[in-house]
Enzyme design. Structure first.
Site, PDB file in Angstrom:
ATOM      1  N   GLY A 172       0.820  -1.214   0.000  1.00  0.00           N
ATOM      2  CA  GLY A 172       0.000   0.000   0.000  1.00  0.00           C
ATOM      3  C   GLY A 172       0.851   1.260   0.000  1.00  0.00           C
ATOM      4  O   GLY A 172       1.945   1.291   0.572  1.00  0.00           O
ATOM      5  N   ARG A 206       1.346  -5.701  -4.982  1.00  0.00           N
ATOM      6  CA  ARG A 206       1.340  -6.600  -3.821  1.00  0.00           C
ATOM      7  C   ARG A 206       1.824  -8.013  -4.144  1.00  0.00           C
ATOM      8  O   ARG A 206       1.640  -8.926  -3.332  1.00  0.00           O
ATOM      9  CB  ARG A 206      -0.071  -6.657  -3.218  1.00  0.00           C
ATOM     10  CG  ARG A 206      -0.519  -5.361  -2.533  1.00  0.00           C
ATOM     11  CD  ARG A 206      -1.707  -5.589  -1.634  1.00  0.00           C
ATOM     12  NE  ARG A 206      -2.192  -4.356  -1.023  1.00  0.00           N
ATOM     13  CZ  ARG A 206      -1.701  -3.823   0.093  1.00  0.00           C
ATOM     14  NH1 ARG A 206      -0.697  -4.408   0.709  1.00  0.00           N
ATOM     15  NH2 ARG A 206      -2.205  -2.715   0.582  1.00  0.00           N
ATOM     16  N   ASP A 224       5.429  -7.902   5.789  1.00  0.00           N
ATOM     17  CA  ASP A 224       5.503  -9.057   4.881  1.00  0.00           C
ATOM     18  C   ASP A 224       6.576  -8.860   3.812  1.00  0.00           C
ATOM     19  O   ASP A 224       7.342  -9.773   3.513  1.00  0.00           O
ATOM     20  CB  ASP A 224       4.152  -9.278   4.178  1.00  0.00           C
ATOM     21  CG  ASP A 224       3.166  -9.972   5.099  1.00  0.00           C
ATOM     22  OD1 ASP A 224       3.614 -10.563   6.105  1.00  0.00           O
ATOM     23  OD2 ASP A 224       1.957  -9.906   4.827  1.00  0.00           O
ATOM     24  N   LYS A 258       8.052   0.567   5.715  1.00  0.00           N
ATOM     25  CA  LYS A 258       6.937   1.384   5.219  1.00  0.00           C
ATOM     26  C   LYS A 258       5.608   0.839   5.686  1.00  0.00           C
ATOM     27  O   LYS A 258       5.462  -0.368   5.775  1.00  0.00           O
ATOM     28  CB  LYS A 258       6.992   1.374   3.690  1.00  0.00           C
ATOM     29  CG  LYS A 258       5.799   1.950   2.995  1.00  0.00           C
ATOM     30  CD  LYS A 258       5.138   0.990   1.998  1.00  0.00           C
ATOM     31  CE  LYS A 258       4.350  -0.105   2.652  1.00  0.00           C
ATOM     32  NZ  LYS A 258       3.439  -0.839   1.759  1.00  0.00           N
ATOM     33  N   THR A 259       4.675   1.628   6.022  1.00  0.00           N
ATOM     34  CA  THR A 259       3.239   1.342   6.081  1.00  0.00           C
ATOM     35  C   THR A 259       2.552   2.405   6.922  1.00  0.00           C
ATOM     36  O   THR A 259       3.015   2.734   8.027  1.00  0.00           O
ATOM     37  CB  THR A 259       2.841  -0.050   6.618  1.00  0.00           C
ATOM     38  OG1 THR A 259       1.414  -0.110   6.669  1.00  0.00           O
ATOM     39  CG2 THR A 259       3.369  -0.404   7.999  1.00  0.00           C
ATOM     40  N   ASP A 279      -0.062   1.939   8.363  1.00  0.00           N
ATOM     41  CA  ASP A 279      -0.723   1.254   9.483  1.00  0.00           C
ATOM     42  C   ASP A 279       0.078   1.360  10.787  1.00  0.00           C
ATOM     43  O   ASP A 279      -0.474   1.156  11.866  1.00  0.00           O
ATOM     44  CB  ASP A 279      -0.941  -0.226   9.156  1.00  0.00           C
ATOM     45  CG  ASP A 279      -1.990  -0.425   8.072  1.00  0.00           C
ATOM     46  OD1 ASP A 279      -2.520   0.575   7.564  1.00  0.00           O
ATOM     47  OD2 ASP A 279      -2.274  -1.588   7.737  1.00  0.00           O
ATOM     48  N   LYS A 335     -26.023  18.509  15.440  1.00  0.00           N
ATOM     49  CA  LYS A 335     -27.155  17.640  15.104  1.00  0.00           C
ATOM     50  C   LYS A 335     -26.780  16.245  14.609  1.00  0.00           C
ATOM     51  O   LYS A 335     -27.665  15.457  14.320  1.00  0.00           O
ATOM     52  CB  LYS A 335     -28.076  18.327  14.087  1.00  0.00           C
ATOM     53  CG  LYS A 335     -27.428  18.714  12.778  1.00  0.00           C
ATOM     54  CD  LYS A 335     -28.484  19.335  11.853  1.00  0.00           C
ATOM     55  CE  LYS A 335     -27.835  19.738  10.543  1.00  0.00           C
ATOM     56  NZ  LYS A 335     -28.748  20.363   9.622  1.00  0.00           N
ATOM     57  N   TYR A 336     -25.495  15.959  14.452  1.00  0.00           N
ATOM     58  CA  TYR A 336     -25.149  14.632  13.934  1.00  0.00           C
ATOM     59  C   TYR A 336     -24.135  13.918  14.821  1.00  0.00           C
ATOM     60  O   TYR A 336     -23.250  14.550  15.405  1.00  0.00           O
ATOM     61  CB  TYR A 336     -24.509  14.732  12.537  1.00  0.00           C
ATOM     62  CG  TYR A 336     -25.418  15.255  11.467  1.00  0.00           C
ATOM     63  CD1 TYR A 336     -26.635  14.629  11.185  1.00  0.00           C
ATOM     64  CD2 TYR A 336     -25.054  16.379  10.732  1.00  0.00           C
ATOM     65  CE1 TYR A 336     -27.470  15.124  10.174  1.00  0.00           C
ATOM     66  CE2 TYR A 336     -25.878  16.873   9.729  1.00  0.00           C
ATOM     67  CZ  TYR A 336     -27.083  16.247   9.459  1.00  0.00           C
ATOM     68  OH  TYR A 336     -27.896  16.733   8.480  1.00  0.00           O
ATOM     69  N   ARG A 362      -5.338  -2.002   8.582  1.00  0.00           N
ATOM     70  CA  ARG A 362      -5.930  -3.302   8.278  1.00  0.00           C
ATOM     71  C   ARG A 362      -6.159  -4.153   9.525  1.00  0.00           C
ATOM     72  O   ARG A 362      -7.179  -4.785   9.681  1.00  0.00           O
ATOM     73  CB  ARG A 362      -4.981  -4.046   7.349  1.00  0.00           C
ATOM     74  CG  ARG A 362      -5.516  -5.307   6.739  1.00  0.00           C
ATOM     75  CD  ARG A 362      -4.391  -6.138   6.186  1.00  0.00           C
ATOM     76  NE  ARG A 362      -3.626  -5.426   5.181  1.00  0.00           N
ATOM     77  CZ  ARG A 362      -3.904  -5.449   3.893  1.00  0.00           C
ATOM     78  NH1 ARG A 362      -4.922  -6.127   3.457  1.00  0.00           N
ATOM     79  NH2 ARG A 362      -3.138  -4.804   3.050  1.00  0.00           N
ATOM     80  N   GLU A 377     -10.353   0.285  11.137  1.00  0.00           N
ATOM     81  CA  GLU A 377     -10.771  -0.519   9.976  1.00  0.00           C
ATOM     82  C   GLU A 377     -10.942  -2.010  10.292  1.00  0.00           C
ATOM     83  O   GLU A 377     -11.885  -2.655   9.871  1.00  0.00           O
ATOM     84  CB  GLU A 377      -9.706  -0.346   8.883  1.00  0.00           C
ATOM     85  CG  GLU A 377      -9.988  -1.041   7.602  1.00  0.00           C
ATOM     86  CD  GLU A 377      -8.882  -0.819   6.574  1.00  0.00           C
ATOM     87  OE1 GLU A 377      -7.719  -0.593   6.947  1.00  0.00           O
ATOM     88  OE2 GLU A 377      -9.194  -0.859   5.388  1.00  0.00           O
ATOM     89  N   TYR A 419      -7.805   6.054   1.919  1.00  0.00           N
ATOM     90  CA  TYR A 419      -7.036   6.395   0.716  1.00  0.00           C
ATOM     91  C   TYR A 419      -6.682   7.887   0.700  1.00  0.00           C
ATOM     92  O   TYR A 419      -5.701   8.278   0.081  1.00  0.00           O
ATOM     93  CB  TYR A 419      -7.823   5.975  -0.534  1.00  0.00           C
ATOM     94  CG  TYR A 419      -8.024   4.468  -0.553  1.00  0.00           C
ATOM     95  CD1 TYR A 419      -7.007   3.621  -0.954  1.00  0.00           C
ATOM     96  CD2 TYR A 419      -9.200   3.895  -0.094  1.00  0.00           C
ATOM     97  CE1 TYR A 419      -7.165   2.237  -0.923  1.00  0.00           C
ATOM     98  CE2 TYR A 419      -9.368   2.517  -0.056  1.00  0.00           C
ATOM     99  CZ  TYR A 419      -8.346   1.694  -0.467  1.00  0.00           C
ATOM    100  OH  TYR A 419      -8.485   0.335  -0.423  1.00  0.00           O
TER     101      TYR A 419
END
Ligand code: FBP
Length: 552
Positions: free
Chosen positions: A81, A145, A176, A202-203, A205, A242-243, A252, A311, A426
Site C-alpha cells: 500500500g 502486492r 511481509d 513502510k506502512t 498502518d 445535530k449529527y 488493516r 478498519e 485512501y
C-alpha cells in the site's frame, strides 16, 4: 504537466539528514555493535537463515569511509500500500548513489515486486527524479502486492540483476515485504550471487515497529491527514450540533492509526481493536458502550458526537471473527461458485443459514443486510475477507440506533440520533509527506545506500531517536532476521517479522484510557488543522503523539 504551487515549492525543500550523514559520503564510517539473535524461535530462524542470521547491528558515524570503492547499480522496488514519503526514500537513495559516483545507476522496478520478475524497469535520471522530490504517492514507479517468495522467482531475480549488473536491491515495504526481503537476501547469499538486499520500513498502518524500528514511514503524514479531517468534522459537529459522525480509519489489523487520531483529536469514542479482543467484547457490548456516550451527551442536550472506528475492528470481535472463519470455510474452493450462481439474496441467505453454526447465524442475523452482503464480497488473494470493504462505521451506527430505540422504549433515553458515515483511508496514503516523513524517508534511502556501500545484506535501514530533531537522529542498520519469529500462516510455520499491535500497557493507550471517559461525555475536541510545511519548527516538524508518549 501542470503542477500546483505547493508541489513546486516542495521540489525545493531540502530534507534534513541525521548529523552523522551530513558530512559527505567520504566521511561516513561504520561502527559495528553486538551480534544479534532473533526475537524468538532462535534455533529455527538460525536454521532457516544460515548465511544472514546473527549478524551485527551497526551505526554510522563521522569518520573516514573505509568501504571498497566500486561502481554500484542498485534496483529499487515499492511494495504494498502507498505511504507518504516513498518517493523520498528513492530520492535519498539516488542522491547518495550519485554523489558517491555519478556513474552509479538506480533502476526502478515498476509496479511492485512483479517488476523485478518481469524485468520491467526504468533508469532514474536527475530530470525524472526531481519531479518527485518531497511529493506523496508511489507513482514514481508504481507499487504492487505480488510476493517474492518462491525459489523460481528468486532465480529469475538473479538473472534480471545479472543482466543489468545490479548488485543490490532495496525493497520498500511493510512487515511481509521485509520478511520476503530477508528470504531473498538469504537466497542471494546461499547462491553466492554477491547481490545484497536492504529493506526500508513502510506502512501507514504503523504496525511495523519494534525495539529497533521506532515507526514505519507514512504513519506520521497519514494520521495527520486523517486527524485534520476528523478535527474538521468535530468542529462541524460542534457547530451544527445535530449529527453523530461514525468515522472508520484505515489500519488493516492494528489500531495504531485510530489511537493516534484519537490522541490528536479527542473524539467522544474511539474503539481500539486490541482492547476489544482482550476484553472479548461482543458486538452488542460495543454498541452499548457507544450508546452510553450518546445517551449521556443527550442528557446534557448534546445530540452530536464523533466516534472513530479502526478498519480492522470486526475481526477482533471474537464472535465476528468466528463468523468470518465460518464464512471463509463456507466459500472455500468451488463452493464460492455455487454461492455466486444463486439468483437472489433470499436463495443465498438460505445457503448461508444451512452452512453456519447456530451461534454464528445469530450474529449474522443482527447485521444490517448491506454488511451481510459485504461479508460475501470477493476475497483477497489469500482467501480472506477484505476488511476495508466492510462498512463497520455503518454497522456500529446501526447497532447503536437499535440500542437507542430499546432505551427510548424503556424511557431511559430521549435524544435525537442522526448518524453520518465516513471512511478515511485512501485520502491519507498519498498526501504530500509531512516534513517529518520527508526527512525520515530521505534519510532511510540515503542510509540504505550506506548499508549497500559497506556490503551489508539482509539489513533493514534504521533511523532512530525519531522523537528528537533530525540532527540528533541515529543512522544505522539491523539484520532483518533479528525481528523475526515463527508464526502459523496458512497452515504452515513460517519465519515472519512480528506485526506490532497496540500495546494495552503502552503509554499511548494508557493516556487514552485515562482520558476517554471524560471525552465520551464532554466536548473536548481538538482541531489539529492541516499539515504545515513552512513555518515554526514546533508546528511543522513535530511527529506523532504516539511516538512522543512512547519516548517520554
Ligand atoms: P500496507 O500494509 O501494504 O502498507 O497497506 C496497508 C493498507 O493501507 C491498509 O491500511 C488497508 O487495509 C490496505 O492497505 C488497503 O489495501 P489496498 O491498497 O490493496 O486497497
Amino acid at each position: 504537466m501542470e503542477i500546483s504551487s505547493l508541489q513546486k515549492a516542495r521540489y525545493e525543500y531540502t530534507p534534513k539528514l541525521p548529523e552523522m550523514l551530513r558530512n559527505g559520503i567520504a566521511d561516513i564510517s561504520v561502527k559495528e555493535g553486538e551480534a544479534t539473535q532473533s526475537v524468538a524461535d532462535q534455533e529455527q530462524i538460525k536454521a532457516l537463515f544460515p548465511n544472514t542470521y546473527g549478524k551485527k547491528e551497526i551505526v554510522f558515524q563521522a569518520g573516514k569511509n573505509t568501504s571498497e570503492a566500486k561502481k554500484h547499480a542498485v534496483g529499487v522496488i515499492l511494495s504494498g500500500g502507498q505511504a507518504p514519503g516513498g518517493h523520498n526514500v528513492v530520492c535519498g537513495l539516488y542522491d547518495a548513489l550519485k554523489s558517491t559516483n555519478p556513474e552509479n545507476e538506480l533502476f526502478g522496478f515498476k509496479n511492485g515486486p512483479s517488476g523485478l520478475i518481469d524485468d520491467d524497469y526504468l533508469v532514474f535520471t536527475d530530470e525524472y527524479i526531481n519531479e518527485y522530490r518531497n511529493t506523496g504517492g508511489f507513482d514514481i514507479i508504481g507499487s504492487g502486492r505480488t510476493k517474492l517468495e518462491t525459489d523460481e522467482q528468486f532465480a529469475i531475480a538473479v538473472e534480471v540483476c545479472k543482466k543489468h549488473g545490479i548488485t543490490a536491491i532495496v525493497i520498500i515495504g511493510g512487515d511481509d515485504s521485509n520478511t520476503n526481503a530477508a528470504v531473498l537476501a538469504e537466497y542471494f547469499a546461499s547462491h553466492n550471487t554477491g547481490i545484497q538486499v536492504i529493506g526500508c520500513p513502510k506502512t501507514i498502518d504503523g504496525d511495523l515497529k519494534n525495539e529497533d524500528i521506532e515507526c514505519s514511514f507514512g504513519f506520521d503524514t497519514a494520521t495527520k491527514t486523517y486527524s485534520e479531517l476528523i478535527g474538521n468534522i468535530e468542529r462541524d459537529a460542534n457547530s451544527a450540533k445535530k449529527y453523530w459522525h461514525f468515522i472508520k480509519v484505515m489500519g488493516r489489523s492494528a489500531s495504531h492509526v485510530a489511537l493516534e487520531c484519537a490522541l490528536e483529536t479527542q473524539p467522544n469514542i474511539c474503539l481500539i481493536s486490541e482492547e476489544v479482543a482482550e476484553k472479548k467484547m461482543s458486538l452488542s457490548q460495543i454498541a452499548d458502550y457507544i450508546a452510553d456516550s450518546v445517551e449521556k451527551r443527550a442528557a446534557k442536550g448534546m445530540n452530536f458526537g464523533v466516534a472513530v472506528i479502526p478498519e480492522g475492528v470486526v475481526e477482533f470481535v471474537p464472535e465476528f471473527s468466528v463468523l468470518i472463519n465460518e464464512i471463509n470455510e463456507l466459500l472455500a474452493g468451488s463452493k464460492a461458485d455455487e454461492f455466486n450462481s444463486l439468483p437472489t439474496w433470499n436463495d443465498k441467505y438460505a445457503f448461508i443459514e444451512k452452512g453456519l453454526t447456530k451461534e454464528s447465524m445469530e450474529v449474522f442475523s443482527i447485521l444490517p443486510q448491506g454488511i451481510q452482503q459485504q461479508l460475501f464480497l470477493e476475497r483477497d488473494p489469500h482467501g480472506n475477507v477484505q476488511v476495508s470493504l466492510i462498512e463497520s462505521e455503518k454497522l456500529f451506527s446501526a447497532l447503536v440506533a437499535d440500542k437507542l430505540a430499546e432505551r427510548k422504549a424503556a424511557r431511559t433515553y430521549n435524544g435525537k440520533f442522526g448518524a453520518l458515515h465516513h471512511f478515511f483511508g485512501y485520502e491519507g496514503r498519498c498526501a504530500f509527506p509531512s516534513n517529518f516523513d520527508s526527512d525520515y524517508c530521505y534519510s532511510l534511502g540515503f542510509n540504505a545506500f550506506m548499508l549497500i556501500q559497506y556490503g551489508y545484506n539482509g539489513y533493514l535501514s534504521k533511523i532512530s531517536n525519531l522523537s528528537k530533531p533530525a540532527s540528533q537522529w541515529v543512522a544505522g542498520g539491523m539484520p532483518i532476521t533479528k525481528m523475526m519469529n515463527m508464526e502459523r500462516r496458512h497452515g504452515e510455520d513460517k519465519p515472519v517479522i512480528k506485526k506490532a499491535l497496540v500495546e494495552l500497557d503502552g503509554k499511548p493507550f494508557k493516556y487514552f484510557e485515562a482520558n476517554r471517559d471524560t471525552w465520551a461525555v464532554e466536548t473536548c475536541f481538538v482541531y489539529p488543522g492541516a499539515i504545515q510545511y513552512y513555518g515554526p519548527s514546533d508546528v511543522c516538524d513535530i511527529t506523532t503523539r504516539t511516538l512522543a508518549l512512547e519516548k517520554e
